[in-house]
Design an enzyme around this catalytic site. Structure first.
Site, PDB file in Angstrom:
ATOM      1  N   ARG A 196      -2.657  28.373  60.885  1.00 12.59           N
ATOM      2  CA  ARG A 196      -1.608  27.360  60.983  1.00 12.59           C
ATOM      3  C   ARG A 196      -1.526  26.484  59.740  1.00 12.59           C
ATOM      4  O   ARG A 196      -0.570  25.716  59.577  1.00 12.59           O
ATOM      5  CB  ARG A 196      -1.840  26.482  62.215  1.00 12.59           C
ATOM      6  CG  ARG A 196      -1.792  27.215  63.535  1.00 12.59           C
ATOM      7  CD  ARG A 196      -2.002  26.257  64.701  1.00 12.59           C
ATOM      8  NE  ARG A 196      -0.905  25.317  64.801  1.00 12.59           N
ATOM      9  CZ  ARG A 196       0.192  25.514  65.536  1.00 12.59           C
ATOM     10  NH1 ARG A 196       0.328  26.632  66.224  1.00 12.59           N
ATOM     11  NH2 ARG A 196       1.139  24.613  65.588  1.00 12.59           N
ATOM     12  N   TRP A 221      -1.356  21.985  56.835  1.00 10.62           N
ATOM     13  CA  TRP A 221      -0.295  22.586  56.035  1.00 10.62           C
ATOM     14  C   TRP A 221       0.571  21.430  55.568  1.00 10.62           C
ATOM     15  O   TRP A 221       1.218  20.764  56.366  1.00 10.62           O
ATOM     16  CB  TRP A 221       0.520  23.579  56.854  1.00 10.62           C
ATOM     17  CG  TRP A 221       1.510  24.365  56.050  1.00 10.62           C
ATOM     18  CD1 TRP A 221       1.262  25.499  55.332  1.00 10.62           C
ATOM     19  CD2 TRP A 221       2.910  24.086  55.890  1.00 10.62           C
ATOM     20  NE1 TRP A 221       2.422  25.941  54.738  1.00 10.62           N
ATOM     21  CE2 TRP A 221       3.440  25.096  55.054  1.00 10.62           C
ATOM     22  CE3 TRP A 221       3.756  23.088  56.355  1.00 10.62           C
ATOM     23  CZ2 TRP A 221       4.786  25.130  54.692  1.00 10.62           C
ATOM     24  CZ3 TRP A 221       5.100  23.116  55.996  1.00 10.62           C
ATOM     25  CH2 TRP A 221       5.592  24.132  55.168  1.00 10.62           C
ATOM     26  N   ASN A 279      -0.051  16.960  64.080  1.00 11.82           N
ATOM     27  CA  ASN A 279       0.724  18.119  63.654  1.00 11.82           C
ATOM     28  C   ASN A 279       2.195  17.753  63.808  1.00 11.82           C
ATOM     29  O   ASN A 279       2.606  17.276  64.865  1.00 11.82           O
ATOM     30  CB  ASN A 279       0.393  19.336  64.528  1.00 11.82           C
ATOM     31  CG  ASN A 279       1.382  20.468  64.319  1.00 11.82           C
ATOM     32  OD1 ASN A 279       1.825  20.720  63.205  1.00 11.82           O
ATOM     33  ND2 ASN A 279       1.741  21.150  65.404  1.00 11.82           N
ATOM     34  N   GLY A 280       2.989  17.963  62.758  1.00 12.49           N
ATOM     35  CA  GLY A 280       4.411  17.670  62.861  1.00 12.49           C
ATOM     36  C   GLY A 280       4.872  16.686  61.813  1.00 12.49           C
ATOM     37  O   GLY A 280       4.239  16.514  60.765  1.00 12.49           O
ATOM     38  N   GLU A 322      13.209  42.763  55.119  1.00  7.92           N
ATOM     39  CA  GLU A 322      11.875  42.505  55.642  1.00  7.92           C
ATOM     40  C   GLU A 322      10.795  43.018  54.690  1.00  7.92           C
ATOM     41  O   GLU A 322       9.774  42.361  54.475  1.00  7.92           O
ATOM     42  CB  GLU A 322      11.715  43.143  57.020  1.00  7.92           C
ATOM     43  CG  GLU A 322      10.336  43.015  57.650  1.00  7.92           C
ATOM     44  CD  GLU A 322       9.869  41.587  57.860  1.00  7.92           C
ATOM     45  OE1 GLU A 322       8.659  41.392  58.100  1.00  7.92           O
ATOM     46  OE2 GLU A 322      10.697  40.648  57.787  1.00  7.92           O
ATOM     47  N   LYS A 342       7.922  40.634  52.894  1.00 17.72           N
ATOM     48  CA  LYS A 342       6.480  40.866  52.930  1.00 17.72           C
ATOM     49  C   LYS A 342       5.887  40.828  51.526  1.00 17.72           C
ATOM     50  O   LYS A 342       4.826  40.265  51.297  1.00 17.72           O
ATOM     51  CB  LYS A 342       6.178  42.215  53.596  1.00 17.72           C
ATOM     52  CG  LYS A 342       6.356  42.207  55.081  1.00 17.72           C
ATOM     53  CD  LYS A 342       5.332  41.323  55.761  1.00 17.72           C
ATOM     54  CE  LYS A 342       5.858  40.729  57.046  1.00 17.72           C
ATOM     55  NZ  LYS A 342       6.858  39.699  56.907  1.00 17.72           N
ATOM     56  N   GLU A 357       5.837  37.211  50.309  1.00 16.76           N
ATOM     57  CA  GLU A 357       4.895  36.365  51.041  1.00 16.76           C
ATOM     58  C   GLU A 357       3.457  36.533  50.572  1.00 16.76           C
ATOM     59  O   GLU A 357       2.728  35.548  50.446  1.00 16.76           O
ATOM     60  CB  GLU A 357       4.967  36.690  52.546  1.00 16.76           C
ATOM     61  CG  GLU A 357       6.176  36.135  53.258  1.00 16.76           C
ATOM     62  CD  GLU A 357       6.167  36.514  54.725  1.00 16.76           C
ATOM     63  OE1 GLU A 357       6.397  35.643  55.568  1.00 16.76           O
ATOM     64  OE2 GLU A 357       5.941  37.702  55.039  1.00 16.76           O
ATOM     65  N   LYS A 385       1.483  30.043  59.796  1.00 22.11           N
ATOM     66  CA  LYS A 385       1.921  31.018  60.785  1.00 22.11           C
ATOM     67  C   LYS A 385       3.061  30.505  61.643  1.00 22.11           C
ATOM     68  O   LYS A 385       3.998  31.231  61.943  1.00 22.11           O
ATOM     69  CB  LYS A 385       0.736  31.406  61.681  1.00 22.11           C
ATOM     70  CG  LYS A 385       1.042  32.502  62.685  1.00 22.11           C
ATOM     71  CD  LYS A 385       1.305  33.817  62.002  1.00 22.11           C
ATOM     72  CE  LYS A 385       1.542  34.936  62.977  1.00 22.11           C
ATOM     73  NZ  LYS A 385       1.975  36.174  62.296  1.00 22.11           N
TER      74      LYS A 385
END
Length: 612
Positions: free
Chosen positions: A27, A77, A103-104, A485, A489, A492, A607
């Site tokens: 995360r 993050w 978180n947020g 896609e 990948k 990323e 994620k």
């Protein structure tokens, strides 16, 4: 986006918190921290980097594990503030008596920060989260629950907060506003966390906390409060296998999850597909008569899920003959929404917590559309916001770059297309039966491919091109989202600049990027646009490009047009997208590994995107 874990019980909790954070590291992993509470106060440790750095900092701060039995941790993050130790959580008030992890995003933090600074508060970080401990401290009169109530009433945004007070060492108080929060229920101990894997080895009993609720966690009690009072909620049993969070002999989670795709596809199809193409999807909240009346389908999603939605458009339009609009959720939520009664809106979100997708779903539901969540996580916010649900059954995915969850989403959309096609009398029983038979073959074909020399060849091709500074990906029809896609990948996990384009549009601009030796990855599987794709290949080869083609096994023609070929098993053209993406996953993986990169934790990514 960030990961949170808290513990209250009778065991020393330092290792429980560190281990839980390691399971939440997908995360966020740019910095981490934890706080331990005992009768002497709070002990906080923070570090820049992944959890290994936090462990080092903890050992430097105290050579032996502390006996504290209450604590909480955070893996970050970054959204507000740079990646520094000062910006890492937990954050405390001026006196070091109140500490929080969050978180947020607190959207009105700038105004609150200015007000607190005017009152003499000195801030030690650049984060939005630091306003929270100062606000709690201002309202604290010996009751952390009441101080949390008073504080969250001032906050705007979407966030989860866990707070502790040095004056109440055996208690944690948490609040959820949209972003995820779950309680793990043990014997004489309890956990709070962003996701179930954080505490899965310790307990399988979990309580999902709803948005707007405050939960008070102590060793022997969990009390949930909403606006009307105390809420009674029975824990649910989690049946996940602990080994799902381990690598199972593979060098990375991503490679493991690529190889788990056959099982994810089989489970997603499961018992839903019946003889003669009949599909059982009771969770949709629509019977066949209602499905037959659907006028339009809107698909809203982000990132990899958006690409799955693009594949779904071809399936739904071809098999059900229904107009389909696929929208980037972050744009859809701010456009004039034209969805309404008679429309089916599908929100695709692996986690069920993607902020933009949730907002888009809510906009459509307010307009009267029937909203279905397509997600991998039971009990997630998307499920609670929707009128119906279509679950993928991909299991836990740790790697940040989605693989098995993407292919499971496409298969789930294929099931929906079959269901809608039969309900609308577009497909006959025989036609649907044939398509259903082909769909049930897909997991076996993916497994056959992954165990064949063709899969190793895809990785070898990736290694051969690993030093190239730029890639162009092309595809037509259903090959177009596969190209998108595949390019995503590569971007990323390898950080190589990559452009993806509909092959027919390439000559309207992107062809200018090509020079001698530029690698162009082309999805050239068999189908009615194959000849057109070959024509586009010739256009790039005329500019000196090197063509890497994904093609259907047995196609001998493609050898005359490509420098490298990654063959996949033969399947009907629309279903080839599920297979065609697999060599592109392996290709990207090989490029990134050849560059010495951490594919499970690519930089700047997390994620689950629970912030706008």
């Amino acid at each position: 986006m960030c990961g949170i874990i808290g513990y209250v019980g009778r065991r020393p909790c330092e290792e429980l918190i560190l281990a839980g954070l390691e399971r939440l590291e997908y995360r966020g992993y740019d910095s981490a921290g934890m706080v331990l509470l005992d009768g002497e106060g709070m002990r906080t440790v923070r570090a820049v980097g992944n959890l290994a750095e936090l462990r080092k900092a903890a050992r430097a701060a105290h050579a032996e594990a502390l006996p504290a039995t209450t604590g909480m941790g955070h893996t970050r993050w970054a959204t507000h503030g740079r990646v520094t130790e000062a910006n890492a959580h937990p954050h405390s008030d001026t006196h070091g008596r109140i500490t929080v992890v969050m978180n947020g995003i607190v959207e009105n933090y700038a105004r609150l920060r200015a007000e607190l600074q005017d009152a003499g508060v000195v801030f030690r970080s650049e984060t939005d989260a630091e306003v929270i401990p100062h606000l709690i401290s201002r309202h604290y009169g010996g009751d952390l629950l009441q101080a949390m109530r008073d504080t969250v009433a001032l906050l705007e945004g979407h966030f989860t907060i866990v707070a502790a007070s040095a004056d109440e060492p055996g208690r944690l108080v948490a609040y959820r506003q949209e972003t995820p929060l779950v309680v793990g229920v043990g014997k004489g101990e309890h956990f709070v966390a962003s996701a179930i894997p954080a505490f899965l080895p310790e307990t399988r009993d979990a309580i999902l906390v709803e948005s707007g609720e405050i939960v008070v966690v102590e060793a022997d009690a969990v009390v949930i409060h909403d606006a009307d009072g105390v809420v009674t909620r029975t824990p649910a049993r989690v049946d996940w296998d602990e080994d799902a969070a381990e690598k199972g002999g593979f060098e990375t989670f991503m490679l493991k999850e690529i190889h788990e795709q056959p099982a994810a596809l089989r489970d997603t199809i499961g018992d839903r597909l019946r003889p003669e193409g009949e599909v059982d999807l009771p969770g949709l909240g629509l019977d066949d008569a209602a499905l037959a009346r659907v006028e339009r389908v809107h698909i809203v999603a982000c990132g990899t899920s958006f690409h799955a939605g693009l594949v779904g458009r071809y399936l739904l339009e071809d098999w059900a003959r229904v107009p389909v609009h696929v929208e980037v959720a972050s744009e859809y939520r701010y456009r004039t929404c034209l969805a309404g009664p008679g429309d089916l809106v599908i929100g695709i979100t692996q986690s069920g917590e993607t902020a933009d997708t949730l907002a888009a779903m809510r906009v459509a539901r307010e307009r009267g559309a029937h909203v279905v969540a397509l997600t991998n996580i039971m009990g997630s916010q998307a499920v609670r916001d929707a009128d119906g649900v279509l679950y993928t059954r991909a299991g836990l995915e740790i790697g940040v770059a989605a693989t098995k969850t993407h292919s499971a989403q496409v298969v789930a959309l294929a099931l929906l297309a079959l269901k809608l096609g039969r309900a609308r009398h577009v497909l006959s029983a025989a036609g649907a039966g044939d398509l259903g038979d082909e769909l049930t073959r897909i997991p076996d074909l993916v497994q056959e491919y992954l165990g064949s020399p063709a899969a190793a060849h895809a990785m070898e091709v990736g290694r051969q091109y690993a030093d190239r500074p730029f890639f162009l990906y092309l595809g037509r029809h259903v090959g177009m989202p596969v190209a998108y896609e595949g390019a995503l990948k590569l971007k990323e996990i390898s950080y190589v600049p990559t452009e993806a384009y509909p092959a027919g549009e390439m000559k309207h601009g992107p062809i200018a990027l090509l020079e001698d030796g530029s690698p162009v990855v082309v999805v050239a599987t068999d189908g009615h646009v194959f000849d057109k794709v070959v024509s586009n290949i010739q256009e790039v080869r005329a500019r000196g490009a090197r063509v890497i083609a994904v093609a259907t096994s047995g196609n001998e023609e493609i050898a005359a047009h490509a420098d490298a070929i990654m063959f996949i098993p033969r399947t009907p053209p629309l279903l080839a997208s599920v297979l065609a993406v697999v060599p592109l996953q392996l290709f990207a993986y090989a490029v990134a590994r050849a560059r010495g990169l951490n594919v499970d934790q690519p930089r700047n990514l997390a994620k689950t995107v629970t912030v706008e």
